[in-house]
Structure formats: structure tokens, C-alpha cells
Design a protein around this motif. Structure first.
Motif, PDB file in Angstrom:
ATOM      1  N   THR A  34       0.823  -1.209   0.000  1.00 36.34           N
ATOM      2  CA  THR A  34       0.000   0.000   0.000  1.00 36.34           C
ATOM      3  C   THR A  34       0.851   1.249   0.000  1.00 36.34           C
ATOM      4  O   THR A  34       0.574   2.222  -0.707  1.00 36.34           O
ATOM      5  N   ALA A  35       1.922   1.218   0.784  1.00 36.77           N
ATOM      6  CA  ALA A  35       2.826   2.372   0.839  1.00 36.77           C
ATOM      7  C   ALA A  35       3.506   2.589  -0.506  1.00 36.77           C
ATOM      8  O   ALA A  35       3.663   3.737  -0.954  1.00 36.77           O
ATOM      9  N   ASP A  36       3.907   1.501  -1.146  1.00 34.34           N
ATOM     10  CA  ASP A  36       4.547   1.613  -2.466  1.00 34.34           C
ATOM     11  C   ASP A  36       3.577   2.203  -3.482  1.00 34.34           C
ATOM     12  O   ASP A  36       3.960   3.045  -4.308  1.00 34.34           O
ATOM     13  N   GLU A  37       2.330   1.736  -3.450  1.00 33.79           N
ATOM     14  CA  GLU A  37       1.332   2.252  -4.381  1.00 33.79           C
ATOM     15  C   GLU A  37       1.067   3.739  -4.139  1.00 33.79           C
ATOM     16  O   GLU A  37       0.922   4.513  -5.089  1.00 33.79           O
ATOM     17  N   GLN A  38       1.037   4.141  -2.863  1.00 31.87           N
ATOM     18  CA  GLN A  38       0.820   5.542  -2.544  1.00 31.87           C
ATOM     19  C   GLN A  38       1.976   6.405  -3.032  1.00 31.87           C
ATOM     20  O   GLN A  38       1.771   7.465  -3.630  1.00 31.87           O
ATOM     21  N   ARG A  39       3.191   5.930  -2.810  1.00 33.40           N
ATOM     22  CA  ARG A  39       4.360   6.698  -3.256  1.00 33.40           C
ATOM     23  C   ARG A  39       4.405   6.743  -4.784  1.00 33.40           C
ATOM     24  O   ARG A  39       4.767   7.769  -5.372  1.00 33.40           O
ATOM     25  N   SER A  40       4.026   5.643  -5.421  1.00 34.59           N
ATOM     26  CA  SER A  40       3.978   5.613  -6.882  1.00 34.59           C
ATOM     27  C   SER A  40       3.005   6.663  -7.401  1.00 34.59           C
ATOM     28  O   SER A  40       3.294   7.384  -8.364  1.00 34.59           O
ATOM     29  N   HIS A  41       1.853   6.766  -6.747  1.00 34.02           N
ATOM     30  CA  HIS A  41       0.852   7.750  -7.161  1.00 34.02           C
ATOM     31  C   HIS A  41       1.375   9.169  -6.953  1.00 34.02           C
ATOM     32  O   HIS A  41       1.125  10.055  -7.783  1.00 34.02           O
ATOM     33  N   GLU A  42       2.101   9.387  -5.871  1.00 29.07           N
ATOM     34  CA  GLU A  42       2.667  10.710  -5.605  1.00 29.07           C
ATOM     35  C   GLU A  42       3.673  11.099  -6.702  1.00 29.07           C
ATOM     36  O   GLU A  42       3.686  12.236  -7.183  1.00 29.07           O
ATOM     37  N   TYR A  43       4.517  10.155  -7.071  1.00 22.15           N
ATOM     38  CA  TYR A  43       5.466  10.417  -8.160  1.00 22.15           C
ATOM     39  C   TYR A  43       4.724  10.745  -9.452  1.00 22.15           C
ATOM     40  O   TYR A  43       5.128  11.622 -10.222  1.00 22.15           O
ATOM     41  N   PHE A  44       3.633  10.006  -9.694  1.00 20.61           N
ATOM     42  CA  PHE A  44       2.833  10.235 -10.899  1.00 20.61           C
ATOM     43  C   PHE A  44       2.259  11.653 -10.914  1.00 20.61           C
ATOM     44  O   PHE A  44       2.312  12.341 -11.941  1.00 20.61           O
ATOM     45  N   LEU A  45       1.715  12.088  -9.789  1.00 21.64           N
ATOM     46  CA  LEU A  45       1.167  13.440  -9.710  1.00 21.64           C
ATOM     47  C   LEU A  45       2.261  14.494  -9.891  1.00 21.64           C
ATOM     48  O   LEU A  45       2.038  15.524 -10.554  1.00 21.64           O
ATOM     49  N   GLU A  46       3.439  14.241  -9.328  1.00 23.32           N
ATOM     50  CA  GLU A  46       4.552  15.166  -9.509  1.00 23.32           C
ATOM     51  C   GLU A  46       4.951  15.241 -10.987  1.00 23.32           C
ATOM     52  O   GLU A  46       5.272  16.321 -11.498  1.00 23.32           O
ATOM     53  N   ALA A  47       4.926  14.091 -11.665  1.00 22.17           N
ATOM     54  CA  ALA A  47       5.260  14.065 -13.086  1.00 22.17           C
ATOM     55  C   ALA A  47       4.285  14.926 -13.886  1.00 22.17           C
ATOM     56  O   ALA A  47       4.689  15.670 -14.795  1.00 22.17           O
ATOM     57  N   LYS A  48       3.000  14.832 -13.559  1.00 23.81           N
ATOM     58  CA  LYS A  48       2.000  15.645 -14.256  1.00 23.81           C
ATOM     59  C   LYS A  48       2.233  17.131 -14.021  1.00 23.81           C
ATOM     60  O   LYS A  48       2.062  17.948 -14.939  1.00 23.81           O
ATOM     61  N   ILE A  60       9.602  12.665 -17.005  1.00 24.78           N
ATOM     62  CA  ILE A  60      10.020  11.298 -17.332  1.00 24.78           C
ATOM     63  C   ILE A  60      10.691  10.644 -16.128  1.00 24.78           C
ATOM     64  O   ILE A  60      10.423   9.482 -15.798  1.00 24.78           O
ATOM     65  N   ILE A  61      11.549  11.388 -15.442  1.00 27.19           N
ATOM     66  CA  ILE A  61      12.241  10.843 -14.273  1.00 27.19           C
ATOM     67  C   ILE A  61      11.239  10.436 -13.194  1.00 27.19           C
ATOM     68  O   ILE A  61      11.328   9.348 -12.617  1.00 27.19           O
ATOM     69  N   GLN A  62      10.253  11.285 -12.933  1.00 29.69           N
ATOM     70  CA  GLN A  62       9.275  10.967 -11.890  1.00 29.69           C
ATOM     71  C   GLN A  62       8.378   9.797 -12.287  1.00 29.69           C
ATOM     72  O   GLN A  62       7.964   9.010 -11.430  1.00 29.69           O
ATOM     73  N   LEU A  63       8.086   9.675 -13.559  1.00 28.04           N
ATOM     74  CA  LEU A  63       7.287   8.525 -14.007  1.00 28.04           C
ATOM     75  C   LEU A  63       8.075   7.230 -13.857  1.00 28.04           C
ATOM     76  O   LEU A  63       7.517   6.192 -13.470  1.00 28.04           O
ATOM     77  N   LYS A  64       9.361   7.292 -14.119  1.00 29.25           N
ATOM     78  CA  LYS A  64      10.190   6.101 -13.908  1.00 29.25           C
ATOM     79  C   LYS A  64      10.264   5.766 -12.419  1.00 29.25           C
ATOM     80  O   LYS A  64      10.238   4.587 -12.036  1.00 29.25           O
ATOM     81  N   ASN A  65      10.361   6.796 -11.586  1.00 29.03           N
ATOM     82  CA  ASN A  65      10.330   6.562 -10.141  1.00 29.03           C
ATOM     83  C   ASN A  65       9.003   5.942  -9.722  1.00 29.03           C
ATOM     84  O   ASN A  65       8.955   5.052  -8.864  1.00 29.03           O
ATOM     85  N   SER A  66       7.915   6.421 -10.328  1.00 29.04           N
ATOM     86  CA  SER A  66       6.601   5.883 -10.031  1.00 29.04           C
ATOM     87  C   SER A  66       6.541   4.396 -10.336  1.00 29.04           C
ATOM     88  O   SER A  66       6.013   3.599  -9.552  1.00 29.04           O
ATOM     89  N   LEU A  67       7.100   4.013 -11.464  1.00 25.02           N
ATOM     90  CA  LEU A  67       7.059   2.611 -11.874  1.00 25.02           C
ATOM     91  C   LEU A  67       7.997   1.746 -11.043  1.00 25.02           C
ATOM     92  O   LEU A  67       7.758   0.542 -10.880  1.00 25.02           O
ATOM     93  N   GLN A  68       9.054   2.334 -10.503  1.00 24.53           N
ATOM     94  CA  GLN A  68       9.910   1.574  -9.593  1.00 24.53           C
ATOM     95  C   GLN A  68       9.156   1.219  -8.320  1.00 24.53           C
ATOM     96  O   GLN A  68       9.353   0.144  -7.747  1.00 24.53           O
ATOM     97  N   GLN A  69       8.279   2.109  -7.878  1.00 28.43           N
ATOM     98  CA  GLN A  69       7.492   1.849  -6.682  1.00 28.43           C
ATOM     99  C   GLN A  69       6.337   0.882  -6.950  1.00 28.43           C
ATOM    100  O   GLN A  69       5.981   0.077  -6.104  1.00 28.43           O
ATOM    101  N   ASN A  70       5.748   1.001  -8.127  1.00 34.29           N
ATOM    102  CA  ASN A  70       4.611   0.137  -8.484  1.00 34.29           C
ATOM    103  C   ASN A  70       4.685  -0.170  -9.972  1.00 34.29           C
ATOM    104  O   ASN A  70       4.285   0.637 -10.808  1.00 34.29           O
ATOM    105  N   TYR A  71       5.208  -1.336 -10.277  1.00 34.01           N
ATOM    106  CA  TYR A  71       5.419  -1.734 -11.668  1.00 34.01           C
ATOM    107  C   TYR A  71       4.116  -1.800 -12.452  1.00 34.01           C
ATOM    108  O   TYR A  71       4.110  -1.730 -13.673  1.00 34.01           O
ATOM    109  N   ASP A  72       2.992  -1.939 -11.739  1.00 25.45           N
ATOM    110  CA  ASP A  72       1.687  -2.108 -12.391  1.00 25.45           C
ATOM    111  C   ASP A  72       0.887  -0.816 -12.478  1.00 25.45           C
ATOM    112  O   ASP A  72      -0.328  -0.850 -12.712  1.00 25.45           O
ATOM    113  N   ASN A  73       1.522   0.325 -12.298  1.00 25.02           N
ATOM    114  CA  ASN A  73       0.830   1.612 -12.388  1.00 25.02           C
ATOM    115  C   ASN A  73       0.547   1.927 -13.860  1.00 25.02           C
ATOM    116  O   ASN A  73       1.395   2.469 -14.580  1.00 25.02           O
ATOM    117  N   VAL A  74      -0.648   1.581 -14.299  1.00 21.93           N
ATOM    118  CA  VAL A  74      -1.006   1.722 -15.713  1.00 21.93           C
ATOM    119  C   VAL A  74      -1.026   3.189 -16.138  1.00 21.93           C
ATOM    120  O   VAL A  74      -0.569   3.533 -17.235  1.00 21.93           O
TER     121      VAL A  74
END
Length: 226
Positions: A34-48, A60-74
Motif C-alpha cells: 500500500t505504501a509503495d502504491e501511494q508513493r507511486s501515485h505521488e510520483y505520478f502526480l509530480e510528473a504531471k 520522465i524521471i518521476q514517471l520512472k520513479n513511479s514505476l519503480q514503486q509500483n510496476y503495475d501503475n497503468v
């Protein structure tokens, strides 16, 4: 207390301890996920936010960070794919789009984006296979037809290309991409004056259209061979 009873009690207590440990480990793992998914979402929002501010590299860097936290972040994969298409990274875009599809993203809804990624790689036959004209009428069909027109153009099948662009123009005349595609085909055939007329029509519809609908890569020797 008989030895058999002691042995049974010992086995029972051991089994209970194992179950409790497994349950605790499961809770810990779930919390970590759950924590990984939350951090992944935070990285995604920062990327936007970076993307909205025009900082594509940081996005691009933040999206890659997002995927490192949650590989399944579609959502992160799709946004990364869109960015890659925008900067001309066809292989990277295709990788992320297909990964998103494997994780449940709508394949039909991604035909346009995937088709553009394939065009960027000069894979015109694959683009035609992906961008199937089966969406009825409307803007999305016009986008599909423009991809097909560009693919035929890359294969130097000028009649088919022109047909696709004309149909796209009929379906959605506000989109100047079809007119620009027609002009590209005319230039490739040496019909410069007709191409200039087509560009004039496109510019009259939308004066800021000079950067729209980029040409596909030049046809490879294999695609032009007869």
C-alpha cells in the motif's frame, strides 16, 4: 501429563505460532504494498505537474520513479508512453503502451497511440495492422485514418494514402492533419504546386498548424523495393 499429550500440545502451539507469524508477515507485506502504491501515485502526480510546467525530462524521471514503486501503475505507463510519442521515442513508447495493455488498459482505446509509436519506428505494416479502421465516425476514426495515411505514405502507396487522408478530412474537417498528409504525399510525387495549395487550405483552417502531423520516417530500402 502423558508424553503423547505433551507432544500434541507442543505441535498445536507450534502450529499456532506459525499461523500468527504468517498473518503478521501478510499484514506487513500488505502495508508495504500500500505504501509503495501511494508513493507511486505521488510520483505520478509530480510528473504531471512537471509536464504542465513544460519540464518533460523531470516528468520522465518521476514517471520512472513511479514505476519503480509500483510496476503495475497503468496510468504512469500510459503517460510515459504519450510523452515518448511526443518526443519521438517510438520504441520506448511502444514498450510502455504494450505493458499497459498487458495490465488491463483498453487495447482498442490505445490503437491511435500505439499506431503513432509504430510509425515513429518506420514499422508501417505493423501500424496498418494496429490502426484498423473500425471505429465508426468521429474524431478517433479521423486519427486512425491519418495514421493509416501516414503508413501508406511510408510504404509509397500514394493512392491508398490519399484515400485515407481524404476520408479523414471528410470525417473531421477541423483536423488539418489530413490536409498536411495529403500535401506530404503530393511532395513525394513531385506535385509541389498541388501540395502548396493543400497547405494553404490547412493554414486557412488553423494558422498554428505548421508543426502538426509530422511525417513518418523515410521509407526503408526494403519497403520501397519492388
Amino acid at each position: 501429563m502423558p508424553m503423547t499429550l505433551i507432544a500434541r500440545l507442543t505441535r498445536t502451539l507450534t502450529a499456532a505460532a506459525i499461523v500468527c507469524h504468517a498473518l503478521a508477515a501478510g499484514v506487513s507485506t500488505a502495508r508495504a504494498a500500500t505504501a509503495d502504491e501511494q508513493r507511486s501515485h505521488e510520483y505520478f502526480l509530480e510528473a504531471k505537474e512537471y509536464l504542465a510546467g513544460g519540464n518533460v525530462n523531470a516528468a520522465i524521471i518521476q514517471l520512472k520513479n513511479s514505476l519503480q514503486q509500483n510496476y503495475d501503475n497503468v496510468a504512469a505507463r500510459l503517460l510515459l508512453g504519450e510523452i515518448y510519442v511526443g518526443i519521438g521515442n517510438g520504441p520506448g513508447a511502444e514498450k510502455e503502451i504494450r505493458a499497459a495493455i498487458r495490465r488491463g488498459a483498453d487495447r482498442v482505446g490505445l490503437k491511435v497511440l500505439l499506431g503513432r509509436a509504430l510509425l515513429l519506428q518506420g514499422r508501417y505494416d505493423d501500424a496498418l495492422t494496429t490502426a484498423v479502421d473500425d471505429l465508426g465516425e468521429g474524431v478517433e476514426r479521423a486519427e486512425i485514418l491519418i495514421i493509416r495515411g501516414q503508413a501508406y505514405l511510408g510504404l509509397r502507396q500514394f493512392d491508398e494514402s490519399a484515400d485515407a487522408f481524404r476520408e479523414a478530412d471528410r470525417v473531421h474537417p477541423e483536423d488539418v492533419g489530413a490536409k498536411i498528409g495529403l500535401a506530404q504525399g503530393l511532395v513525394n510525387q513531385g506535385r509541389v504546386k498541388e501540395a502548396e495549395d493543400a497547405i494553404d487550405v490547412a493554414l486557412s483552417r488553423r494558422p498554428d498548424s505548421s508543426g502538426l502531423s509530422p511525417s513518418p520516417p523515410p521509407p526503408s530500402a526494403s519497403s520501397t523495393a519492388t
